[in-house]
Scaffold this active site. Structure first.
Site, PDB file in Angstrom:
ATOM      1  N   CYS A  16      -9.538  -7.055   6.582  1.00 58.56           N
ATOM      2  CA  CYS A  16      -8.131  -7.428   6.451  1.00 58.56           C
ATOM      3  C   CYS A  16      -7.509  -7.794   7.788  1.00 58.56           C
ATOM      4  CB  CYS A  16      -7.350  -6.286   5.796  1.00 58.56           C
ATOM      5  SG  CYS A  16      -7.746  -6.081   4.050  1.00 58.56           S
ATOM      6  N   ASP A  49       4.776  -7.613  -2.864  1.00 56.23           N
ATOM      7  CA  ASP A  49       4.029  -6.540  -3.515  1.00 56.23           C
ATOM      8  C   ASP A  49       2.535  -6.825  -3.494  1.00 56.23           C
ATOM      9  OD1 ASP A  49       3.791  -4.096  -4.997  1.00 56.23           O
ATOM     10  OD2 ASP A  49       5.746  -4.533  -5.863  1.00 56.23           O
ATOM     11  N   ASP A  50       1.756  -5.882  -4.016  1.00 56.75           N
ATOM     12  CA  ASP A  50       0.304  -5.956  -3.916  1.00 56.75           C
ATOM     13  C   ASP A  50      -0.321  -6.929  -4.901  1.00 56.75           C
ATOM     14  OD1 ASP A  50      -0.147  -3.794  -1.904  1.00 56.75           O
ATOM     15  OD2 ASP A  50       0.874  -2.617  -3.432  1.00 56.75           O
ATOM     16  N   ASP A  67      -8.306 -11.164  -3.230  1.00 58.32           N
ATOM     17  CA  ASP A  67      -8.492 -10.757  -1.837  1.00 58.32           C
ATOM     18  C   ASP A  67      -9.903 -11.105  -1.388  1.00 58.32           C
ATOM     19  OD1 ASP A  67      -8.095  -9.469   0.680  1.00 58.32           O
ATOM     20  OD2 ASP A  67      -6.719  -8.078  -0.293  1.00 58.32           O
ATOM     21  N   ASP A  90      -5.538  -3.312  -5.298  1.00 59.29           N
ATOM     22  CA  ASP A  90      -4.221  -3.842  -5.641  1.00 59.29           C
ATOM     23  C   ASP A  90      -3.854  -3.545  -7.094  1.00 59.29           C
ATOM     24  OD1 ASP A  90      -3.817  -4.867  -3.111  1.00 59.29           O
ATOM     25  OD2 ASP A  90      -4.594  -6.851  -3.607  1.00 59.29           O
ATOM     26  N   GLY A 138     -17.309 -16.619 -11.089  1.00 62.33           N
ATOM     27  CA  GLY A 138     -16.899 -16.754  -9.706  1.00 62.33           C
ATOM     28  C   GLY A 138     -17.050 -18.181  -9.220  1.00 62.33           C
ATOM     29  N   ASP A 226      -0.700  -0.174  -1.522  1.00 66.61           N
ATOM     30  CA  ASP A 226      -1.899   0.239  -0.793  1.00 66.61           C
ATOM     31  C   ASP A 226      -1.797  -0.247   0.646  1.00 66.61           C
ATOM     32  OD1 ASP A 226      -2.380  -2.450  -1.380  1.00 66.61           O
ATOM     33  OD2 ASP A 226      -4.512  -2.167  -1.724  1.00 66.61           O
TER      34      ASP A 226
END
Length: 347
Positions: A16, A49-50, A67, A90, A138, A226
């Site tokens: 991150c 927000d998450d 993410d 999240d 994916g 988080d």
């Protein structure tokens, strides 16, 4: 057998810590037109927000998040686990239950062995299984710098959404994982950690927030987020401003990973951590006696951190005790006040 390679050597930033900084991101978002109003959008872009929350009916809402990041550890399987735990977090922060996930892959497939990518995907798959979520597909691209993450969808009752905007004066703040992750993972790139220390920080990042989320579900929780790339104080600031309340953080109660201060004193401070610190000028008051190292640690860019829970003061000790009994590394680290709305005071 896969070739021996340090994944963290393939990127300039990891985890991150490679996020666009909060100040730069805020400037970009201000240039965008406001989203069209939708009464079913319960949580959107306006509260930092998450995850987003969209109501399907009176009993069910979708929680959606995405993410991905560059390698945070050298072991491919562990990288996959950490990336998955971080993305799923999240959903937990919003009070939801993860349902499905999509892999996001960027990988130098012509340079690195295919087994490395397979190990990353296997680590993520095992973490999804632990969370009870199903991988449904994916997308992959070829890239010089490996990156991996997930888009995750969950479910939550519309009346049980845990946003980061509802903290109330009198609440206590509980943190469910130690901080200092950014400093330690930056130290991995520099070869400054022992195998045991690498295992410790990897285990912290790879631990799902599932137990913490399920434990808090039966308590009077007013807000939750988080702690990730913007650091403990960065995410606390979002909660304070979104809730129009003041926060007090008791620095000596905040759990910090072993050696984080020692390594920070040696200059191992991620760029993301410094960006967080600079962004919070004017939003945080530190004690005069607190040195800059301790201030930076509170701003450290975390990957796959714990939940920051704002819970009714009357129920805080009971929730804290249940979290500890369940094996969560929880600590009561602060409180919510009426004074100085939108501001954090570090004690």
């Amino acid at each position: 057998m896969t070739q021996s390679i340090k994944l963290t050597s393939l990127s300039t930033k990891g985890g991150c810590g490679c996020k666009i900084g909060p100040a730069d991101l805020a400037q970009v978002i201000r240039m965008l037109p406001p989203a069209a109003p939708d009464p079913n959008l319960l949580v959107g872009l306006d509260t930092s927000d998450d995850a987003g929350v969209y109501r399907l009916n009176d009993e069910m809402a979708l929680v959606q998040t995405l993410d991905f990041f560059t390698p945070i550890v050298d072991d491919p399987y562990s990288f996959g686990q950490v990336a998955a735990a971080n993305a799923i977090s999240d959903i937990y922060a919003m009070g939801g239950k993860p349902l499905t996930a999509l892999n996001i892959v960027a990988f130098p497939i012509a340079v690195l062995e295919k087994e490395i990518l397979a190990d990353i995907l296997r680590g993520a798959a095992d973490k999804l299984k632990e969370a009870g979520a199903t991988l449904v597909g994916g997308h992959s691209i070829e890239d010089k710098e490996p990156k991996f993450g997930l888009a995750v969808t969950g479910l939550v009752h519309p009346d049980k959404v845990r946003a980061n905007t509802g903290a109330k004066p009198g609440d206590k703040l509980i943190l469910t994982k130690p901080i200092g992750v950014g400093i330690l993972t930056s130290s991995i790139k520099k070869g400054l950690l022992t195998d045991e220390e690498i295992e410790r920080v990897t285990a912290v990042m790879a631990t799902l927030n599932k137990t913490a989320a399920e434990t808090m579900d039966s308590y009077d929780v007013h807000a939750c987020t988080d702690v990730t790339g913007f650091g403990l104080l960065g995410h606390s600031s979002e909660m304070a401003k979104g809730s129009s309340a003041g926060l007090r953080i008791f620095s000596d109660q905040v759990p910090v990973l072993e050696r984080a201060r020692e390594l920070a004193e040696k200059g191992v401070i991620p760029g993301g951590t410094r960006n967080n610190f600079a962004h919070l000028v004017g939003s945080v008051t530190f004690p005069e006696a607190m040195d800059e190292i301790d201030q930076l640690i509170l701003c450290d860019a975390v990957t796959s951190g714990g939940l920051l829970i704002s819970v009714s003061g009357e129920e805080a000790e009971a929730l804290f005790g249940e979290l500890k009994s369940a094996g969560v590394e929880a600590a009561i680290i602060g409180e919510v006040t009426e004074e100085n709305p939108g501001h954090i005071t570090v004690i």
